[in-house]
Design a protein around this motif. Structure first.
Motif, PDB file in Angstrom:
ATOM      1  N   ALA A 112     -61.710  81.101  17.253  1.00 32.95           N
ATOM      2  CA  ALA A 112     -62.702  80.506  16.330  1.00 32.95           C
ATOM      3  C   ALA A 112     -62.230  79.119  15.872  1.00 32.95           C
ATOM      4  CB  ALA A 112     -62.969  81.461  15.183  1.00 32.95           C
ATOM      5  N   CYS A 113     -62.293  78.856  14.574  1.00 32.21           N
ATOM      6  CA  CYS A 113     -61.982  77.498  14.089  1.00 32.21           C
ATOM      7  C   CYS A 113     -60.508  77.127  14.259  1.00 32.21           C
ATOM      8  CB  CYS A 113     -62.376  77.352  12.618  1.00 32.21           C
ATOM      9  SG  CYS A 113     -64.132  77.569  12.338  1.00 32.21           S
ATOM     10  N   SER A 114     -59.634  78.125  14.511  1.00 29.73           N
ATOM     11  CA  SER A 114     -58.213  77.823  14.770  1.00 29.73           C
ATOM     12  C   SER A 114     -57.960  77.590  16.254  1.00 29.73           C
ATOM     13  CB  SER A 114     -57.326  78.988  14.316  1.00 29.73           C
ATOM     14  OG  SER A 114     -57.602  79.350  13.008  1.00 29.73           O
ATOM     15  N   ASP A 152     -80.671  80.910   7.224  1.00 31.00           N
ATOM     16  CA  ASP A 152     -79.670  81.294   6.218  1.00 31.00           C
ATOM     17  C   ASP A 152     -79.048  80.030   5.619  1.00 31.00           C
ATOM     18  OD1 ASP A 152     -77.594  82.248   4.711  1.00 31.00           O
ATOM     19  OD2 ASP A 152     -76.462  83.085   6.400  1.00 31.00           O
ATOM     20  N   ARG A 153     -79.490  79.671   4.414  1.00 35.43           N
ATOM     21  CA  ARG A 153     -79.030  78.402   3.821  1.00 35.43           C
ATOM     22  C   ARG A 153     -77.537  78.419   3.485  1.00 35.43           C
ATOM     23  NH1 ARG A 153     -81.093  78.250  -2.483  1.00 35.43           N
ATOM     24  NH2 ARG A 153     -80.105  80.178  -3.130  1.00 35.43           N
ATOM     25  N   SER A 154     -76.975  79.642   3.331  1.00 41.15           N
ATOM     26  CA  SER A 154     -75.562  79.700   2.943  1.00 41.15           C
ATOM     27  C   SER A 154     -74.628  79.354   4.113  1.00 41.15           C
ATOM     28  CB  SER A 154     -75.217  81.066   2.357  1.00 41.15           C
ATOM     29  OG  SER A 154     -75.281  82.051   3.360  1.00 41.15           O
ATOM     30  N   LEU A 158     -73.465  74.258   7.056  1.00 45.30           N
ATOM     31  CA  LEU A 158     -72.019  74.009   7.207  1.00 45.30           C
ATOM     32  C   LEU A 158     -71.583  73.514   8.584  1.00 45.30           C
ATOM     33  CD1 LEU A 158     -70.695  77.263   5.451  1.00 45.30           C
ATOM     34  CD2 LEU A 158     -70.947  74.990   4.429  1.00 45.30           C
ATOM     35  N   PHE A 159     -72.376  73.816   9.622  1.00 47.22           N
ATOM     36  CA  PHE A 159     -71.846  73.636  10.983  1.00 47.22           C
ATOM     37  C   PHE A 159     -72.511  72.520  11.777  1.00 47.22           C
ATOM     38  CE2 PHE A 159     -70.903  77.970   9.701  1.00 47.22           C
ATOM     39  CZ  PHE A 159     -69.576  78.086  10.052  1.00 47.22           C
ATOM     40  N   GLY A 160     -71.799  72.054  12.822  1.00 49.54           N
ATOM     41  CA  GLY A 160     -72.316  71.023  13.712  1.00 49.54           C
ATOM     42  C   GLY A 160     -71.709  71.167  15.103  1.00 49.54           C
ATOM     43  N   ALA A 312     -55.187  74.734  10.657  1.00 51.21           N
ATOM     44  CA  ALA A 312     -56.544  75.291  10.779  1.00 51.21           C
ATOM     45  C   ALA A 312     -56.585  76.758  10.375  1.00 51.21           C
ATOM     46  CB  ALA A 312     -57.043  75.150  12.214  1.00 51.21           C
ATOM     47  N   ILE A 313     -57.780  77.191   9.978  1.00 47.42           N
ATOM     48  CA  ILE A 313     -58.050  78.617   9.745  1.00 47.42           C
ATOM     49  C   ILE A 313     -59.446  78.930  10.275  1.00 47.42           C
ATOM     50  CG2 ILE A 313     -58.857  78.186   7.356  1.00 47.42           C
ATOM     51  CD1 ILE A 313     -57.552  81.093   6.800  1.00 47.42           C
ATOM     52  N   GLY A 314     -59.611  80.132  10.800  1.00 45.77           N
ATOM     53  CA  GLY A 314     -60.917  80.502  11.333  1.00 45.77           C
ATOM     54  C   GLY A 314     -61.114  82.004  11.327  1.00 45.77           C
TER      55      GLY A 314
HETATM   56  N1  ACO Z   1     -78.234  75.299  -1.020  1.00 45.96           N
HETATM   57  C1  ACO Z   1     -78.489  75.659  -2.293  1.00 45.96           C
HETATM   58  N2  ACO Z   1     -77.985  76.775  -2.856  1.00 45.96           N
HETATM   59  C2  ACO Z   1     -77.210  77.561  -2.088  1.00 45.96           C
HETATM   60  C3  ACO Z   1     -76.911  77.248  -0.738  1.00 45.96           C
HETATM   61  C4  ACO Z   1     -77.467  76.077  -0.211  1.00 45.96           C
HETATM   62  N3  ACO Z   1     -77.247  75.669   1.060  1.00 45.96           N
HETATM   63  N4  ACO Z   1     -76.111  78.221  -0.242  1.00 45.96           N
HETATM   64  C5  ACO Z   1     -75.898  79.101  -1.217  1.00 45.96           C
HETATM   65  N5  ACO Z   1     -76.561  78.710  -2.332  1.00 45.96           N
HETATM   66  C6  ACO Z   1     -76.624  79.340  -3.630  1.00 45.96           C
HETATM   67  C7  ACO Z   1     -76.296  80.817  -3.592  1.00 45.96           C
HETATM   68  O1  ACO Z   1     -77.436  81.582  -3.236  1.00 45.96           O
HETATM   69  C8  ACO Z   1     -75.849  81.087  -5.002  1.00 45.96           C
HETATM   70  O2  ACO Z   1     -76.981  81.254  -5.812  1.00 45.96           O
HETATM   71  P1  ACO Z   1     -76.982  82.318  -7.000  1.00 45.96           P
HETATM   72  O3  ACO Z   1     -75.898  81.883  -7.941  1.00 45.96           O
HETATM   73  O4  ACO Z   1     -78.356  82.185  -7.557  1.00 45.96           O
HETATM   74  O5  ACO Z   1     -76.696  83.635  -6.350  1.00 45.96           O
HETATM   75  C9  ACO Z   1     -75.179  79.780  -5.414  1.00 45.96           C
HETATM   76  O6  ACO Z   1     -75.637  78.779  -4.476  1.00 45.96           O
HETATM   77  C10 ACO Z   1     -73.676  79.845  -5.360  1.00 45.96           C
HETATM   78  O7  ACO Z   1     -73.325  80.444  -4.135  1.00 45.96           O
HETATM   79  P2  ACO Z   1     -71.841  80.591  -3.704  1.00 45.96           P
HETATM   80  O8  ACO Z   1     -71.765  81.191  -2.339  1.00 45.96           O
HETATM   81  O9  ACO Z   1     -71.069  81.253  -4.779  1.00 45.96           O
HETATM   82  O10 ACO Z   1     -71.425  79.044  -3.651  1.00 45.96           O
HETATM   83  P3  ACO Z   1     -70.012  78.431  -3.474  1.00 45.96           P
HETATM   84  O11 ACO Z   1     -69.715  77.517  -4.583  1.00 45.96           O
HETATM   85  O12 ACO Z   1     -68.978  79.458  -3.136  1.00 45.96           O
HETATM   86  O13 ACO Z   1     -70.226  77.529  -2.193  1.00 45.96           O
HETATM   87  C11 ACO Z   1     -69.749  77.602   0.164  1.00 45.96           C
HETATM   88  C12 ACO Z   1     -70.630  78.110  -0.957  1.00 45.96           C
HETATM   89  C13 ACO Z   1     -69.934  76.112   0.292  1.00 45.96           C
HETATM   90  C14 ACO Z   1     -70.162  78.289   1.464  1.00 45.96           C
HETATM   91  C15 ACO Z   1     -68.281  77.932  -0.181  1.00 45.96           C
HETATM   92  O14 ACO Z   1     -68.138  79.272  -0.529  1.00 45.96           O
HETATM   93  C16 ACO Z   1     -67.367  77.600   0.921  1.00 45.96           C
HETATM   94  O15 ACO Z   1     -67.134  76.458   1.224  1.00 45.96           O
HETATM   95  N6  ACO Z   1     -66.730  78.603   1.539  1.00 45.96           N
HETATM   96  C17 ACO Z   1     -65.872  78.370   2.649  1.00 45.96           C
HETATM   97  C18 ACO Z   1     -66.625  78.722   3.848  1.00 45.96           C
HETATM   98  C19 ACO Z   1     -66.453  77.791   5.014  1.00 45.96           C
HETATM   99  O16 ACO Z   1     -66.083  76.647   4.922  1.00 45.96           O
HETATM  100  N7  ACO Z   1     -66.748  78.356   6.128  1.00 45.96           N
HETATM  101  C20 ACO Z   1     -66.727  77.654   7.336  1.00 45.96           C
HETATM  102  C21 ACO Z   1     -66.313  78.526   8.418  1.00 45.96           C
HETATM  103  S1  ACO Z   1     -64.751  79.183   8.123  1.00 45.96           S
HETATM  104  C22 ACO Z   1     -63.729  77.991   8.339  1.00 45.96           C
HETATM  105  O17 ACO Z   1     -63.997  77.084   9.067  1.00 45.96           O
HETATM  106  C23 ACO Z   1     -62.494  78.038   7.583  1.00 45.96           C
END
Ligand code: ACO
Length: 326
Positions: A112-114, A152-154, A158-160, A312-314
Motif C-alpha cells: 500500500a502506501c509504504s 464517500d466524502r471522507s 484524499l487521493f490522487g 511511510a505508513i500504509g
Molecule cells: N468534507 C466535509 N466534512 C467531512 C468530510 C469532508 N470531505 N469528511 C468527513 N467529514 C465530516 C465527518 O462526517 C464528521 O462530521 P460529524 O462530526 O458531523 O460526524 C467531521 O467531518 C469530522 O470527521 P472526522 O473523521 O473526525 O475528521 P478528522 O478531523 O479526523 O479528519 C481525516 C478526517 C482528514 C480523514 C483525518 O482523520 C485524517 O487525515 N486521517 C488520516 C487518514 C489518511 O491520511 N489516510 C490516507 C491513507 S493512509 C495513509 O496514507 C497513511
C-alpha cells in the motif's frame, strides 16, 4: 560490502487536475474543509485509457534520461503498486515490456502506501547480495482514483494518481564508493502489524471478484500514522548512532500535512527540513515519496552529500524508513 546509491529520480503526474471546489460539486464538502484537515488543494486524475504502467513508464523514462543509461543496462525493475493494470502479469513486467528493458528481471511489491519504502529496501538488499545487478529501476505508481468511492466524502478528497521513479546504482561496479564513501543507502527498516481493518478495500480478487473501494477509519489511521512514523525514525537514528540534528531533510509519505506536522513536532525537527508536496497531488500512495523526492531534487532542496530519511505508513498496517546519504 557492496553498496547502493541513488543515481537519479523522475516523476509523472497525469495532465488532468481535480480541484477541491470541483469535488465539492459532487459530494458535501468544501475547499476550506479539505485544506484545513489535509493541506490538499488538488489531485491529478489519469485519463480513461491511461494505465498504471503508463504512469510508471513516464516516470521511469524521466529518471532513466537523467541517469544517462540505456534501457538494456537495467538489471532489476520493481514496481510498488496497489493498483496494477492486471491481476497478472505484474505491472513491473508490463513496464519492462514497454521500456524494452530486455536484460532485467521484474516484479511488483504491494505494501500500500509504504510500497516504495519496501521496494527500495528489496532493491538495496538484492544489490548487496547479488553482484549481477548494476542498475535497479524502482517505481511507485498508482491510479488511486479507480479504487476510490467517489460518493464517500471522507475518503474521496484524499487521493490522487501519479508515479515516481528512482534509478539505484551498485557502487561495486563503478568504484564510486571511493569518491564519496558516505554516499548511499545506509539503513532501512520495515514493519507491519496485521491491523488490516482500519484501512482496506471492500473487495478483492478472491473475495468479491473485483478490487473494491477504499474504506477507512480516518481518526484511527491518523493516530497510528503519527505514533509509528515517529517510532520508526527514532529507531533508525538509534541504530545508526545519529541525532535528529544530523538529518538534513525528511521526505515523508504525502498523505496529509497534519500527520506530517504532528510527526515533525514529536521529533523536534524543523519544518524547513521537510519536503511537502501533498498540496499539489494529494495522497498518491506508493508514488508519493518518489514524486516528492524528485520535486525536492529538482528544486535543489536535497543536495548531494546530504543525509535524509524517507518514511511511510500504509494499509496493513505497513510502515518503515530508509536512511540515506544522497
Ligand atoms: N468534507 C466535509 N466534512 C467531512 C468530510 C469532508 N470531505 N469528511 C468527513 N467529514 C465530516 C465527518 O462526517 C464528521 O462530521 P460529524 O462530526 O458531523 O460526524 C467531521 O467531518 C469530522 O470527521 P472526522 O473523521 O473526525 O475528521 P478528522 O478531523 O479526523 O479528519 C481525516 C478526517 C482528514 C480523514 C483525518 O482523520 C485524517 O487525515 N486521517 C488520516 C487518514 C489518511 O491520511 N489516510 C490516507 C491513507 S493512509 C495513509 O496514507 C497513511
Amino acid at each position: 560490502m557492496n553498496k547502493s546509491f541513488i543515481l537519479s529520480t523522475g516523476s509523472y503526474l497525469p495532465k488532468k487536475t481535480l480541484s477541491n471546489d470541483e469535488i465539492a460539486l459532487k459530494v458535501e464538502t468544501s475547499d476550506e474543509w479539505i485544506r484545513q484537515r489535509t493541506g490538499i488543494t488538488q489531485r491529478h486524475i489519469a485519463d480513461e485509457g491511461e494505465l498504471t504502467s503508463d504512469l510508471a513508464v513516464n516516470a521511469a523514462k524521466n529518471a532513466i534520461e537523467k541517469a544517462k543509461i540505456l534501457m538494456d543496462e537495467i538489471d532489476l525493475i520493481i514496481v510498488a503498486t496497489t493498483t496494477p493494470d492486471k491481476t497478472l502479469p505484474s505491472c513491473a513486467t508490463i513496464v519492462q515490456s514497454k521500456l524494452k528493458c530486455v536484460n532485467a528481471f521484474a516484479f511488483d511489491v504491494q505494501a500500500a502506501c509504504s510500497g516504495f519504502i519496501y521496494a527500495v529496501t528489496v532493491a538495496d538488499s538484492l544489490i548487496k547480495s547479488n553482484n549481477r545487478i548494476k542498475y535497479a529501476l524502482v517505481i511507485g505508481a498508482e491510479i488511486m482514483s479507480r479504487i476510490v468511492d467517489w460518493e464517500d466524502r471522507s475518503t474521496c478528497v484524499l487521493f490522487g494518481d501519479g508515479a515516481g521513479a528512482m534509478v539505484i546504482k551498485s557502487a561495486t561496479h563503478f568504484n564510486e564508493i571511493t569518491e564519496n564513501p558516505t554516499r548511499g543507502i545506509i539503513s532501512t527498516n520495515l514493519y507491519s502489524d496485521g491491523n488490516v481493518d482500519i484501512l482496506c478495500t471492500n473487495g478483492g480478487i478472491s473475495s468479491t471478484g473485483d478490487p473494491g473501494k477504499i474504506c477507512m477509519n480516518g481518526r484511527e489511521v491518523f493516530k497510528h500514522a503519527v505514533d509509528k512514523l515517529t517510532a520508526s525514525v527514532r529507531e533508525t537514528l538509534k541504530c545508526n548512532d545519529l541525532k535528529i540534528a544530523d538529518i538534513d531533510w525528511l521526505v515523508p509519505h504525502q498523505a496529509n500535512i497534519r500527520i506530517i506536522e504532528a510527526v515533525v513536532k514529536k521529533l523536534n525537527l524543523s519544518m524547513k527540513k521537510v519536503i511537502n508536496t501533498v498540496d499539489k497531488h494529494a495522497n498518491t500512495s506508493a508514488a508519493s515519496i518518489p514524486i516528492a523526492l524528485d520535486n525536492a531534487t529538482q528544486e535543489s532542496k536535497i543536495k548531494p552529500g546530504s543525509f535524509g530519511l524517507l518514511i511511510a505508513i500504509g494499509a496493513g498496517l505497513t510502515w518503515g524508513s530508509v536512511l540515506l546519504c544522497y
